[in-house]
Scaffold this motif. Structure first.
Motif, PDB file in Angstrom:
ATOM      1  N   VAL A 119       0.874  -1.177   0.000  1.00 43.13           N
ATOM      2  CA  VAL A 119       0.000   0.000   0.000  1.00 43.13           C
ATOM      3  C   VAL A 119       0.907   1.222   0.000  1.00 43.13           C
ATOM      4  N   LEU A 120       0.529   2.244  -0.754  1.00 45.90           N
ATOM      5  CA  LEU A 120       1.387   3.434  -0.830  1.00 45.90           C
ATOM      6  C   LEU A 120       1.339   4.165   0.511  1.00 45.90           C
ATOM      7  N   ASP A 121       2.426   4.035   1.279  1.00 47.54           N
ATOM      8  CA  ASP A 121       2.451   4.677   2.587  1.00 47.54           C
ATOM      9  C   ASP A 121       2.916   6.123   2.492  1.00 47.54           C
ATOM     10  N   ASP A 122       3.788   6.404   1.484  1.00 45.63           N
ATOM     11  CA  ASP A 122       4.316   7.780   1.413  1.00 45.63           C
ATOM     12  C   ASP A 122       4.924   8.008   0.032  1.00 45.63           C
ATOM     13  N   LEU A 123       5.202   9.240  -0.265  1.00 46.21           N
ATOM     14  CA  LEU A 123       5.902   9.601  -1.508  1.00 46.21           C
ATOM     15  C   LEU A 123       7.167  10.348  -1.108  1.00 46.21           C
ATOM     16  N   GLU A 124       8.293   9.974  -1.743  1.00 48.37           N
ATOM     17  CA  GLU A 124       9.530  10.693  -1.422  1.00 48.37           C
ATOM     18  C   GLU A 124       9.699  11.840  -2.412  1.00 48.37           C
ATOM     19  N   LEU A 125      10.018  13.018  -1.903  1.00 44.01           N
ATOM     20  CA  LEU A 125      10.161  14.212  -2.751  1.00 44.01           C
ATOM     21  C   LEU A 125      11.612  14.669  -2.747  1.00 44.01           C
ATOM     22  N   THR A 126      11.976  15.434  -3.795  1.00 47.70           N
ATOM     23  CA  THR A 126      13.322  16.030  -3.802  1.00 47.70           C
ATOM     24  C   THR A 126      13.360  17.082  -2.679  1.00 47.70           C
ATOM     25  N   ASP A 127      14.543  17.252  -2.087  1.00 49.78           N
ATOM     26  CA  ASP A 127      14.634  18.201  -0.970  1.00 49.78           C
ATOM     27  C   ASP A 127      14.636  19.649  -1.484  1.00 49.78           C
ATOM     28  N   VAL A 128      14.216  20.550  -0.629  1.00 45.04           N
ATOM     29  CA  VAL A 128      14.268  21.983  -0.984  1.00 45.04           C
ATOM     30  C   VAL A 128      14.898  22.745   0.177  1.00 45.04           C
ATOM     31  N   ALA A 129      15.473  23.863  -0.171  1.00 46.06           N
ATOM     32  CA  ALA A 129      16.145  24.670   0.859  1.00 46.06           C
ATOM     33  C   ALA A 129      15.090  25.224   1.799  1.00 46.06           C
ATOM     34  N   SER A 130      15.535  25.647   2.963  1.00 40.46           N
ATOM     35  CA  SER A 130      14.590  26.281   3.894  1.00 40.46           C
ATOM     36  C   SER A 130      15.277  27.494   4.509  1.00 40.46           C
ATOM     37  N   PRO A 131      14.881  28.716   4.459  1.00 39.46           N
ATOM     38  CA  PRO A 131      13.638  29.134   3.787  1.00 39.46           C
ATOM     39  C   PRO A 131      13.764  29.125   2.268  1.00 39.46           C
ATOM     40  N   LEU A 132      12.609  29.219   1.598  1.00 35.18           N
ATOM     41  CA  LEU A 132      12.574  29.098   0.145  1.00 35.18           C
ATOM     42  C   LEU A 132      12.798  30.458  -0.506  1.00 35.18           C
ATOM     43  N   GLU A 133      13.812  30.510  -1.329  1.00 34.34           N
ATOM     44  CA  GLU A 133      13.983  31.756  -2.098  1.00 34.34           C
ATOM     45  C   GLU A 133      12.843  31.833  -3.120  1.00 34.34           C
ATOM     46  N   PRO A 134      12.346  33.035  -3.383  1.00 34.40           N
ATOM     47  CA  PRO A 134      11.299  33.132  -4.423  1.00 34.40           C
ATOM     48  C   PRO A 134      11.809  32.530  -5.733  1.00 34.40           C
ATOM     49  N   GLY A 135      10.965  31.799  -6.421  1.00 40.39           N
ATOM     50  CA  GLY A 135      11.372  31.234  -7.713  1.00 40.39           C
ATOM     51  C   GLY A 135      11.994  29.855  -7.577  1.00 40.39           C
ATOM     52  N   THR A 136      12.066  29.302  -6.336  1.00 38.27           N
ATOM     53  CA  THR A 136      12.618  27.925  -6.200  1.00 38.27           C
ATOM     54  C   THR A 136      11.661  26.977  -6.893  1.00 38.27           C
ATOM     55  N   PRO A 137      12.164  26.081  -7.728  1.00 36.35           N
ATOM     56  CA  PRO A 137      11.262  25.121  -8.398  1.00 36.35           C
ATOM     57  C   PRO A 137      10.630  24.178  -7.367  1.00 36.35           C
ATOM     58  N   PRO A 138       9.381  23.761  -7.600  1.00 34.14           N
ATOM     59  CA  PRO A 138       8.712  22.885  -6.607  1.00 34.14           C
ATOM     60  C   PRO A 138       9.378  21.514  -6.570  1.00 34.14           C
ATOM     61  N   PRO A 139       9.338  20.830  -5.396  1.00 33.86           N
ATOM     62  CA  PRO A 139       9.924  19.476  -5.276  1.00 33.86           C
ATOM     63  C   PRO A 139       9.186  18.499  -6.184  1.00 33.86           C
ATOM     64  N   GLU A 140       9.898  17.508  -6.625  1.00 42.65           N
ATOM     65  CA  GLU A 140       9.309  16.481  -7.493  1.00 42.65           C
ATOM     66  C   GLU A 140       9.278  15.143  -6.747  1.00 42.65           C
ATOM     67  N   VAL A 141       8.317  14.298  -7.147  1.00 48.14           N
ATOM     68  CA  VAL A 141       8.227  12.969  -6.512  1.00 48.14           C
ATOM     69  C   VAL A 141       9.350  12.111  -7.089  1.00 48.14           C
ATOM     70  N   THR A 142      10.175  11.542  -6.233  1.00 45.96           N
ATOM     71  CA  THR A 142      11.243  10.681  -6.749  1.00 45.96           C
ATOM     72  C   THR A 142      10.831   9.213  -6.667  1.00 45.96           C
ATOM     73  N   SER A 143      10.156   8.805  -5.585  1.00 47.19           N
ATOM     74  CA  SER A 143       9.798   7.363  -5.514  1.00 47.19           C
ATOM     75  C   SER A 143       8.569   7.135  -4.643  1.00 47.19           C
ATOM     76  N   LEU A 144       7.941   5.986  -4.927  1.00 47.48           N
ATOM     77  CA  LEU A 144       6.847   5.508  -4.074  1.00 47.48           C
ATOM     78  C   LEU A 144       7.493   4.847  -2.861  1.00 47.48           C
ATOM     79  N   VAL A 145       6.875   5.014  -1.712  1.00 50.24           N
ATOM     80  CA  VAL A 145       7.444   4.413  -0.496  1.00 50.24           C
ATOM     81  C   VAL A 145       6.381   3.537   0.149  1.00 50.24           C
ATOM     82  N   HIS A 146       6.767   2.272   0.377  1.00 53.14           N
ATOM     83  CA  HIS A 146       5.818   1.445   1.140  1.00 53.14           C
ATOM     84  C   HIS A 146       6.623   0.510   2.022  1.00 53.14           C
TER      85      HIS A 146
END
Lengths: 115, 408, 135, 134
Positions: D40-67
């Motif tokens: 069962v799909l328990d979670d989705l792994e996303l690419t990491d993003v900096a914190s705080p986010l500079e304006p214009g940072t591209p949104p994180p993408e799903v890299t893998s299904l996690v179960h």
């Protein structure tokens, strides 16, 4: 980073909590060669003022049946709104910060998702 | 074999749901104390289970998703796990009682003490799950279980006094019975008719048989033949008890008392047929509840499951069922009365019912799953009325059980 | 509903359960025993008419014997203050136990018209005891 | 109408399809190319993003299904033991629907060690273990 960390995380604006992440809306682009489904990317987050398990989905989809239950779940998730990714200031362990000028949009998935 | 008995799944589900060891005794107890004054509850229960199973069967056929997958998907892991814990415990309780029920029925046929039959019964249930195809299992158990039609035969042979029965139908709690006991048995009968494992089994059975959207007519047929038949036979059991045991002032507590009216009405031949029918019905119920323990866990955690696969292809599914059968045998070995176990499990299934019914009612309206096969308006109105009934029964079950000391 | 009142309701339910069984122990145990003996009587009658099988009749006799034994145990455990009533109930329960014990040991296939009459007569004695206890 | 309908829809031209993760992906069955449940799909792994986010940072993408056996952590909180996580790259996904269908057979995907241990140590040893019930 895990999407699960975002789900139900508190959402803050100008230091004040405005709700919780009810869901994370993804945009699935047309697939590129070598894959059958495009790699989804975060489009925005659906914020609900209350920490309800509002994923039953009535408040965002066109489904209005059965009538009374749909009305109840929509009422329970009233006041939800969508914030697009560019309007997010910080996504961290203990919550999400919105930019001061973050625009609030309707949370409805206007077009039926062609799942 | 599949087409021979197109309504086998509905009949087996209903027999396992309406005529298992708990229902046999509960219906006889109700008949011997209330006559037919609780018959309306059975009718309400039959309509409820038809509605519920029809939705679950349609979702399974069109989207290929069995009930417990939807429970987790729609309620989320937290509520899903709470439902899993409740449903699994009820399945285990009922499974224990059903294996005991098989042994009690075999004891009636052989007068060998039932505790000796318990390991034999458990082994037989496991072997059928391990080796026998789903179609063969449902056809054989369903067909032999149909011998319980003998209760209807006995009922008519006993010459029912229709005016007296209709009087009972209209009269609320007869003299000498407290309203709390009357309503306790109303909830117990309602819970017995709408046991969650029936829907787990029916929807998973639809996937096992590979139903698709072409089989919707067959799914409806299964529901409209199986469950009303189960309801009618439970009314016949109550009727027999009302005609034979009520005048004698007998309070039913054992299986042997339940079948006494059959010997009275039809003699040895009918008695032997009924005992065989009871063996098949309790065997069917044992299969149904054992498989349900496997189905619920596998569908919640995403394990591979199904009798259409070799056991090696679904290891955790089969291990779960083996362990549950062993636990059942161990509990029975302590000498606990199987009938009392079912009376408790029927009440708890009434409590847990809303957690299973709600997701099905929601998903049955979701075009992502059903496309254009979503619920028509009328079904939704009935669906919501029953949701209220189910909520009321769920809230009332435990207090009523306490107040009446399990229906004393 | 404020939490306090909710707990009050639950406590009320549990309290009620204590005295859920309206009749006292003497009557309810004799009633249980009467049910068991009546069923045994019916089974033996049907057996003599060859309308019940031997194994079935044997099981009914064994079940009835167990039920009477359980009723005796329940009577012993009950905190029944009235000595005379308990004694009256114990006598008739013991009577039922001996009769059923003999018949169950003899075996369902040995049942005779005399055994049926003993059971019918025993039911009468149980009814008499019940009538007395209820007066 | 309820208040949130007073809000309008974002004037963004969407190329593709919008999907709510928790509503339409999480807790759904993941099945292989032959329809056999993988988990069962328990979670989705996303690419990491900096914190705080500079304006214009591209949104994180799903890299893998996690179960994997982590549903309890999701419910009762606590960190995920990384070792138990089973990851499946997003490119293996064939179709999103009532279940998430993968393009590869289960044999080529990471499977739970419990399943394979029980199969090899117990199930296969019992006569009839490999026989498909007829």
């Amino acid at each position: 980073m895990f999407l699960g960390d975002l789900v139900a995380a508190p959402v803050l604006q100008d230091g004040r909590r405005v709700g919780y992440v009810a869901d994370v809306r993804l945009l699935v682009p047309p697939h590129t060669p070598g894959q059958r489904v495009g790699t989804p990317r975060v489009y925005g987050i659906v914020v609900c003022p209350r920490r309800t398990a509002s994923f039953v989905g009535y408040e965002r989809t066109g489904v209005r049946e059965p009538r009374l239950l749909a009305a109840f779940f929509r009422w329970r998730a009233r006041g939800s709104f969508l914030v697009l990714w560019p309007d997010l200031a910080r996504v961290g362990e203990n919550g999400v910060d919105l930019r001061l000028d973050a625009r609030r949009w309707s949370a409805d998935l206007d077009s039926r998702p062609q799942l | 074999m599949k087409r021979l008995f197109a309504v086998a799944l509905g009949v087996l589900t209903a027999i396992g749901g309406f005529l298992d060891i708990g229902d046999l005794v509960t219906n006889a107890v109700v008949g011997s104390r209330f006559g037919w004054s609780l018959a309306w509850v059975v009718v309400v229960g039959v309509v409820g289970i038809c509605l519920f199973a029809q939705m679950a069967g349609r979702v399974a056929a069109v989207s290929g998703r069995a009930t417990f997958e939807l429970v987790r998907e729609r309620m989320g892991p937290r509520l899903g796990l709470a439902n899993l814990a409740a449903s699994f415990l009820i399945n285990l309780l009922t499974l224990t009682a059903e294996v005991g029920g098989i042994a009690l029925a075999l004891q009636l046929a052989s007068s060998v003490h039932y505790l000796l039959w318990v390991p034999v019964a458990a082994l037989a249930v496991w072997q059928v799950i391990w080796r026998v195809g789903f179609d063969v299992m449902e056809n054989v158990t369903g067909l032999v279980g149909l011998l319980l039609v003998g209760f209807a035969v006995a009922f008519f042979l006993l010459g029912p006094d229709w005016t007296q029965l209709t009087d009972q139908l209209l009269q609320r709690a007869p003299h000498g019975e407290s309203p709390a006991t009357y309503w306790f048995y109303a909830v117990a009968l309602f819970g017995a008719a709408l046991t969650p494992y029936e829907v787990f089994f029916f929807s998973s059975g639809a996937v096992e048989e590979g139903w698709s959207s072409e089989d919707l007519a067959q799914s409806r047929l299964n529901v409209l033949v199986g469950f009303p038949l189960g309801g009618l036979l439970s009314l016949a059991i109550a009727g027999c008890a009302a005609l034979t045991l009520m005048p004698l002032g007998v309070e039913v507590t054992t299986l042997s008392q339940v079948v006494l009216p059959v010997a009275e009405a039809g003699g040895r031949v009918l008695l032997i047929a009924i005992i065989l029918g009871v063996v098949a019905a309790t065997f069917g119920a044992a299969l149904e509840t054992t498989l349900s323990t496997g189905y619920t866990l596998a569908q919640f955690f995403g394990w591979s499951w199904g009798k259409f696969r070799a056991p090696a292809e679904a290891a955790r599914f089969h291990i779960t069922m083996i362990v549950c059968l062993l636990v059942g045998v161990a509990v029975l070995a302590t000498g606990v009365d199987p009938v009392m176990v079912t009376e408790i499990s029927v009440v708890f299934s009434a409590v847990a019912l809303p957690l299973t019914y709600l997701p099905i009612l929601i998903v049955a309206n979701d075009p992502d799953y059903l496309g254009d096969q979503v619920n028509p308006r009328l079904l939704n109105i009935a669906g919501q009325v029953y949701f209220v009934l189910i909520l009321v029964a769920s809230v009332a079950a435990i207090p009523l059980m306490i107040v009446t000391g399990v229906g004393r | 509903m404020p939490v306090g009142r909710r707990w009050l309701l639950v406590a009320a339910c549990l309290l009620l359960a204590g005295c859920g069984t309206a009749e006292d122990a003497a009557i309810s145990t004799v009633q249980d025993a009467r049910s068991a003996v009546v069923v045994a009587q019916q089974a033996v009658r049907l057996r003599l008419d060859t309308r019940a099988t031997t194994p079935y009749t044997q099981v009914v006799l064994d079940d009835s014997l167990d039920a009477v034994g359980a009723a005796e145990q329940e009577l012993r455990d009950s905190s029944e203050p009235d000595r005379a009533r308990t004694a009256r109930a114990r006598v008739v329960l013991n009577d039922a136990n001996t009769v059923l014990d003999e018949l169950a040991d003899a075996g369902a296939d040995q049942m005779s018209k005399a055994d049926l009459d003993r059971l019918t007569e025993l039911v009468g004695r149980l009814d008499a005891a019940l009538a007395e206890l209820r007066r | 109408m309820t208040s949130h309908d007073a809000l309008s829809h974002p004037p963004v031209h969407i190329v593709g399809q919008l999907v709510d993760a928790r509503l339409s992906l999480l807790d759904r069955q993941v099945v292989d190319v032959d329809g056999r449940p993988v988990g069962v799909l328990d979670d989705l792994e996303l690419t990491d993003v900096a914190s705080p986010l500079e304006p214009g940072t591209p949104p994180p993408e799903v890299t893998s299904l996690v179960h994997g056996p982590i549903v309890l952590e999701r419910i009762f909180g606590g960190r995920r033991p990384d070792a138990h996580l089973l990851r499946i790259g997003w490119d293996a996904v064939a179709k999103l629907g009532p279940a998430i269908e993968l393009a590869a057979p289960a044999s080529e995907l990471p499977t739970s060690w419990v399943e394979s241990w029980l199969r090899d140590r117990v199930i296969v040893r019992i006569p009839g273990g490999r026989h498909v019930p007829r």
